[in-house]
Design an enzyme around this catalytic site. Structure first.
Site, PDB file in Angstrom:
ATOM      1  N   LYS A  64     -30.480-113.392 -42.969  1.00 24.94           N
ATOM      2  CA  LYS A  64     -31.473-112.676 -43.767  1.00 24.94           C
ATOM      3  C   LYS A  64     -30.858-111.625 -44.697  1.00 24.94           C
ATOM      4  CE  LYS A  64     -35.517-113.139 -40.750  1.00 24.94           C
ATOM      5  NZ  LYS A  64     -36.635-112.400 -40.102  1.00 24.94           N
ATOM      6  N   ASP A 100     -42.009-110.982 -43.819  1.00 22.38           N
ATOM      7  CA  ASP A 100     -42.177-110.352 -42.498  1.00 22.38           C
ATOM      8  C   ASP A 100     -43.022-109.083 -42.634  1.00 22.38           C
ATOM      9  OD1 ASP A 100     -40.699-112.189 -41.017  1.00 22.38           O
ATOM     10  OD2 ASP A 100     -38.813-111.161 -41.404  1.00 22.38           O
ATOM     11  N   GLY A 124     -36.572-100.066 -30.917  1.00 21.85           N
ATOM     12  CA  GLY A 124     -35.528-100.906 -31.474  1.00 21.85           C
ATOM     13  C   GLY A 124     -35.270-100.593 -32.933  1.00 21.85           C
ATOM     14  N   GLY A 126     -33.294-102.957 -35.046  1.00 22.92           N
ATOM     15  CA  GLY A 126     -32.693-104.135 -35.651  1.00 22.92           C
ATOM     16  C   GLY A 126     -33.459-104.616 -36.863  1.00 22.92           C
ATOM     17  N   GLY A 127     -33.254-105.887 -37.227  1.00 26.71           N
ATOM     18  CA  GLY A 127     -33.887-106.433 -38.413  1.00 26.71           C
ATOM     19  C   GLY A 127     -35.401-106.428 -38.359  1.00 26.71           C
ATOM     20  N   ALA A 128     -35.971-106.749 -37.206  1.00 21.68           N
ATOM     21  CA  ALA A 128     -37.431-106.753 -37.072  1.00 21.68           C
ATOM     22  C   ALA A 128     -37.984-105.344 -37.234  1.00 21.68           C
ATOM     23  CB  ALA A 128     -37.829-107.326 -35.717  1.00 21.68           C
ATOM     24  N   ARG A 149     -28.573 -96.391 -29.701  1.00 19.76           N
ATOM     25  CA  ARG A 149     -27.380 -95.860 -30.355  1.00 19.76           C
ATOM     26  C   ARG A 149     -27.741 -95.181 -31.674  1.00 19.76           C
ATOM     27  NH1 ARG A 149     -26.286-100.852 -28.618  1.00 19.76           N
ATOM     28  NH2 ARG A 149     -26.664-101.701 -30.729  1.00 19.76           N
ATOM     29  N   TYR A 212     -44.180-113.449 -29.235  1.00 22.64           N
ATOM     30  CA  TYR A 212     -45.427-114.218 -29.121  1.00 22.64           C
ATOM     31  C   TYR A 212     -45.408-115.224 -27.977  1.00 22.64           C
ATOM     32  CZ  TYR A 212     -42.518-117.391 -31.877  1.00 22.64           C
ATOM     33  OH  TYR A 212     -41.486-118.170 -32.323  1.00 22.64           O
TER      34      TYR A 212
END
Length: 265
Positions: A64, A100, A124, A126-128, A149, A212
């Site tokens: 991505k 997204d 989180g 990350g990418g999401a 982190r 999901y």
């Protein structure tokens, strides 16, 4: 028209089922396939799309971000996130977008309303999480992100949020909590795994898990009102279809098919 999804690995993707169901519902004779593409082959993505006679692709991990260097045009919203999940091949050029964000906020607002300046906690970084963060900032919400982190926050393209490492997390009220980690795919408890005390959650706090399958994760059981990531999954795919064709997809048929598929699998 022919379309595809690329990633590595790719065998668990739901995209072919989603898009083929949509094509069938609309009596569209287009095809959709899944392809494993190695990281070192992304540089040749334009030639591959042309040789494969594709009109568009979806992009999943780990491509991505890296695919962006090989596109002719990138939508400004995708630039803000630093990730592309949809590519449209038109007039000899590759145009990149991120559905997204739109898919997520449509699902969130449909479930919980469109009130602005909500206090959002994202688990989180990350990418999401980047897509969720951008969706809420663009909507006018106040965002806090908690990660294990500190360096995880450096990968964001903007600093319009509060970043907290898990050891520094303290209880306060949030209007919504979003699990943007994969923790829960195997029925793990994300709060236990990340070492976060969930006692800040009250009856007015809503929760959304981007996972999901399973349909209900341990994370979701902490909330009086919660949803999983199925609507986001369907929405982002239908948004990609609209980018490719200019047409509206059959969201209901796709969601019904996915729910039946997951119940039977």
């Amino acid at each position: 028209m022919n379309y595809a999804v690329i990633g590595y690995p790719i065998k668990h993707t739901m995209s072919p089922l989603i898009h083929q169901t949509n094509f069938d519902a609309l009596k569209n004779e287009s095809t959709y396939t899944a392809h494993e593409v190695l990281a070192e082959d992304i540089k040749d993505i334009k030639k591959w799309i042309m040789d494969s006679e594709l009109s568009g692709i979806n992009v999943t991990v780990p491509h991505k971000e890296t695919i962006m260097a090989h596109l002719d045009y990138i939508d400004p919203k995708a630039i803000k996130i630093g990730a592309v999940n949809t590519v449209h091949y038109k007039d000899g050029e590759l145009h990149g977008y991120n559905t997204d964000v739109t898919g997520y906020i449509a699902a969130f607002n449909a479930a919980f309303g469109k009130k602005k300046e909500r206090h959002i906690l994202i688990l989180g970084a990350g990418g999401a999480a980047k897509a969720v963060h951008r969706a809420h900032i663009d909507h006018g919400d106040i965002v806090t992100i908690v990660a294990r982190r500190l360096e995880s926050f450096a990968t964001f393209k903007s600093d319009d949020f509060t970043g907290i490492v898990t050891n520094d997390f303290t209880n306060r009220h949030y209007d919504a909590v979003i699990n943007a980690t994969p923790i829960g795919l195997n029925h793990e408890d994300v709060f236990e795994t990340m070492g976060i005390d969930p006692s800040f959650i009250d009856d007015d706090t809503v929760g959304m898990d981007l996972i999901y399958n399973p349909k209900t994760t341990p994370f979701m059981t902490y909330f009086k009102h919660s949803i999983n990531g199925l609507d986001m999954l369907v929405n982002q795919a239908m948004d990609a279809y609209k980018i490719w064709t200019g047409q509206t997809g059959d969201t209901k048929s796709v969601k019904d098919k996915l729910e039946k598929y997951m119940e039977e699998s």
